[in-house]
Write a protein that holds these residues in place. Structure first.
Motif, PDB file in Angstrom:
ATOM      1  N   ASP A  60       0.838  -1.207   0.000  1.00 29.85           N
ATOM      2  CA  ASP A  60       0.000   0.000   0.000  1.00 29.85           C
ATOM      3  C   ASP A  60       0.872   1.256   0.000  1.00 29.85           C
ATOM      4  N   LEU A  61       1.958   1.228   0.765  1.00 31.35           N
ATOM      5  CA  LEU A  61       2.873   2.373   0.762  1.00 31.35           C
ATOM      6  C   LEU A  61       3.577   2.504  -0.586  1.00 31.35           C
ATOM      7  N   ALA A  62       3.989   1.375  -1.137  1.00 36.49           N
ATOM      8  CA  ALA A  62       4.727   1.400  -2.401  1.00 36.49           C
ATOM      9  C   ALA A  62       3.864   1.860  -3.571  1.00 36.49           C
ATOM     10  N   LEU A  63       2.562   1.687  -3.460  1.00 38.19           N
ATOM     11  CA  LEU A  63       1.663   2.030  -4.567  1.00 38.19           C
ATOM     12  C   LEU A  63       0.826   3.271  -4.263  1.00 38.19           C
ATOM     13  N   SER A  64       1.248   4.042  -3.264  1.00 40.82           N
ATOM     14  CA  SER A  64       0.475   5.229  -2.872  1.00 40.82           C
ATOM     15  C   SER A  64       0.689   6.402  -3.828  1.00 40.82           C
ATOM     16  N   GLU A 111      -0.720   5.029 -13.697  1.00 37.76           N
ATOM     17  CA  GLU A 111      -1.847   4.670 -12.827  1.00 37.76           C
ATOM     18  C   GLU A 111      -2.392   3.277 -13.136  1.00 37.76           C
ATOM     19  N   LEU A 112      -2.428   2.901 -14.414  1.00 37.02           N
ATOM     20  CA  LEU A 112      -2.943   1.580 -14.769  1.00 37.02           C
ATOM     21  C   LEU A 112      -2.006   0.474 -14.300  1.00 37.02           C
ATOM     22  N   HIS A 113      -0.708   0.719 -14.316  1.00 36.99           N
ATOM     23  CA  HIS A 113       0.236  -0.267 -13.808  1.00 36.99           C
ATOM     24  C   HIS A 113       0.119  -0.412 -12.294  1.00 36.99           C
ATOM     25  N   ILE A 114      -0.093   0.715 -11.613  1.00 34.32           N
ATOM     26  CA  ILE A 114      -0.323   0.664 -10.160  1.00 34.32           C
ATOM     27  C   ILE A 114      -1.562  -0.158  -9.859  1.00 34.32           C
ATOM     28  N   GLN A 115      -2.601   0.046 -10.642  1.00 32.35           N
ATOM     29  CA  GLN A 115      -3.843  -0.702 -10.441  1.00 32.35           C
ATOM     30  C   GLN A 115      -3.631  -2.199 -10.676  1.00 32.35           C
ATOM     31  N   LEU A 116      -2.860  -2.552 -11.703  1.00 28.75           N
ATOM     32  CA  LEU A 116      -2.596  -3.963 -11.986  1.00 28.75           C
ATOM     33  C   LEU A 116      -1.819  -4.634 -10.859  1.00 28.75           C
ATOM     34  N   ILE A 117      -0.815  -3.941 -10.321  1.00 27.60           N
ATOM     35  CA  ILE A 117      -0.049  -4.519  -9.210  1.00 27.60           C
ATOM     36  C   ILE A 117      -0.931  -4.682  -7.988  1.00 27.60           C
TER      37      ILE A 117
END
Length: 607
Positions: free
Chosen positions: A122-126, A439-445
């Motif tokens: 969650d921190l890494a993808l914030s 943003e789409l890559h963050i969503q996929l991860i």
């Protein structure tokens, strides 16, 4: 001087009379905490410090790697204060969560799933840059911990325990990202051999980053040399300005000459040599080109990338226990000279091409084989594991996880099918950049972290071992086997032989049988053993066993010069072992001091 003049002088000498530019210069020579504390003194200074973007730009540059700073200049909005505050907070929270992993996972350190470290994800993808910053923060923690181990002292979070759990978190972060990268390259048909090889290096060694652009730059340097050589030999038709690739496509430069030029540059000018072992140094293309020595896989990948850039029909063929670089002449066989070879394979030791030297198990010369990235990846893994043999470290453990990803097991179950299905429509045309995630890559991860939910296991409580006077050694001590002489580290003990071990213990060879303390130890050869007390003696010259620290990190914090110091959870399990270690240490220090004294005295007596 009058009293009024003194008051005026004191008033003019106060810091709030200084220009803001001078205050900014002063603050640039202090760290972030001092700047924040200064801004808290009054509203005027708070607004001044918060709005000083030049100051916070310098602070941001200090806490991030250079390529992330360049990425923020390109993609950021210029609010350096907010960005610095965000990343500083993330760094603090990462340290806190890694420190808190030991109490939670001490009883199951080898079974930590992606679901267990969701808070770190969650921190890494914030934010777009948070992923790279979290990876950099944990890599820096590992680097600083390794450095502190040399001083025989440490403090949290720079201990073996935090380094162990930090690496576990780093493994899940990097492997999830690399899964996305593998699927993206597969969809875009960009899985060239040199990129597959670099993917393998990135997968097994998470302590460092191996950017593709640096590798590509190194290979392009060689391509430029080959191109320059070809331009001098084949300038092309008069009055034209074709590139070497265009001259090759139009037939002005035969592919055979491109291959000859590539072999000359690599093996003649650069003097590349072949290494028999497949390890991190001989597989890393950047290191291979710097050291002029590499494994056949790396040399083949480099050669393939060079000749392919000029349109040469070359294939890197791999299947179990076999790999060869194959070139087919583009002209049909019935047209060319029958004595000229139709298929050639490269000798990666010399750079020469041999006719019809294909492996006899690969079919006839008319069989057309093509390059398959998955097959190459498995061949790289097999070569690496064959070289490493019984050596076990963090890299070999990560290599095992690569098989899980390729086969779809454990943490990576359903990863590849899901990515290949969902990325076709969403991210196929969006470049993947770890320095600034879209943003789409963050969503996929995020979706990958929730893809394989596992049932949370109940937290186990540590079983306290009550020490008895018959137990001679303590946890963390370095001992020797009396019969075989190998060095080992004590990780635990039982008052009597445990039931599950009794069938593996040779009772007839033991004088005191099962009714004596038995010790769980890890030997210097990385094997885990269960040894009776009568077969152990304390080491007279204990040294740091650095190659074992990848496996004992979740139990110990550091080596203090005599023994490995248990962490808080290990001390809670063996609460009475520390005084025993202290006693042994005092005897050891006394023995060494006395030995040194007699050596000095003997020297002066001789003089």
């Amino acid at each position: 001087m009058s009293e009024d003049e003194c008051n005026v002088t004191e008033k003019n000498a106060s810091i709030d009379c200084l220009p803001s530019e001078i205050i900014s210069i002063i603050l640039k020579h202090n760290d972030c905490r001092d700047s924040v504390n200064f801004s808290a003194t009054c509203k005027y200074f708070y607004e001044m410090v918060q709005s000083d973007q030049c100051l916070w730009k310098e602070r941001f540059k200090e806490i991030v790697p250079p390529d992330l700073f360049k990425s923020m200049i390109k993609n950021g909005d210029g609010d350096w204060f907010t960005e610095t505050k965000r990343l500083t907070t993330i760094k603090k929270l990462i340290y806190e969560r890694i420190v808190n992993m030991s109490p939670e996972f001490f009883c199951r350190p080898n079974c930590i799933q992606i679901e267990d470290i969701r808070s770190i994800f969650d921190l890494a993808l914030s934010h777009n840059v948070s992923f790279y910053f979290v990876v950099h923060t944990i890599q820096d923690l590992v680097k600083r911990t390794k450095k502190s181990m040399q001083s025989l002292s440490c403090h949290k979070p720079f201990t073996l325990t935090e380094m162990y759990y930090g690496r576990v978190a780093l493994r899940h972060l990097m492997h999830t990202y690399l899964s996305l990268k593998w699927a993206s390259q597969r969809i875009n048909k960009e899985q060239y051999p040199h990129r597959v090889l670099n993917f393998f290096i990135q997968w097994i060694d998470n302590d460092h980053l191996y950017p593709d652009d640096i590798m590509e730059e190194k290979i392009n340097t060689i391509i430029t040399k080959v191109e320059k050589l070809m331009q001098e030999a084949y300038p092309g038709p008069q009055g034209t300005h074709y590139t070497v690739r265009e001259l090759c496509d139009k037939g002005f430069i035969p592919h055979r000459n491109v291959i000859a030029a590539t072999s000359y540059i690599m093996y003649g000018e650069m003097r590349m040599t072949l290494a028999t072992s497949a390890n991190i140094d001989t597989l890393n293309i950047v290191k291979v080109l710097n050291n002029k020595c590499g494994h056949s896989i790396a040399l083949a990948a480099i050669y393939f990338a060079i000749v392919k850039s000029f349109g040469v029909d070359c294939e890197l063929v791999t299947f179990p226990n076999h790999m060869f670089l194959e070139w087919r002449t583009p002209v049909p066989r019935e047209i060319i000279d029958p004595s000229s070879p139709y298929i050639c394979t490269a000798d990666l030791k010399t750079g020469l091409w041999n006719p019809r030297r294909r492996c006899p198990f690969s079919g006839s010369v008319n069989t057309k084989y093509s390059y398959h990235p998955e097959s190459l990846l498995q061949y790289i893994y097999a070569s690496f594991y064959s070289t490493m043999g019984v050596i076990k470290n963090w890299q070999t453990q990560n290599a095992v996880h690569l098989l899980d990803f390729v086969s779809g097991y454990n943490n990576y179950r359903n990863f590849l099918p899901y990515l290949l299905d969902s990325m076709h429509l969403r991210t196929i045309n969006i470049p993947l950049d770890h320095k600034y995630l879209h943003e789409l890559h963050i969503q996929l991860i995020h979706e990958l972290t929730s893809l394989n939910k596992t049932q949370r296991t109940k937290k186990e409580n540590v079983t306290v071992k009550k020490r008895d006077s018959c137990v001679r050694f303590a946890v963390g001590m370095i001992c020797c086997h009396q019969s075989y002489g190998f060095i080992c580290l004590v990780r635990g003990w039982d008052l009597t032989c445990a039931v599950e071990w009794q069938r593996n213990v040779d009772l007839q060879s033991l004088e005191y049988g099962y009714n004596q303390p038995f010790y769980n130890v890890i030997a210097a050869d990385l094997s885990e053993r269960y040894i009776a007390q009568e077969n152990l003696i304390e080491s007279s010259d204990p040294n740091r066993l650095a190659h074992l620290e990848d496996f004992i990190g979740y139990e110990f914090t550091h080596f203090d010069g005599f023994s490995y110091v248990p962490n808080d959870e290990k001390k809670a399990e063996y609460p009475n072992d520390m005084p025993v270690v202290s006693t042994y240490r005092q005897h050891w220090e006394m023995y060494n001091t006395r030995g040194t004294y007699f050596m000095i005295r003997s020297y002066f007596d001789d003089v």
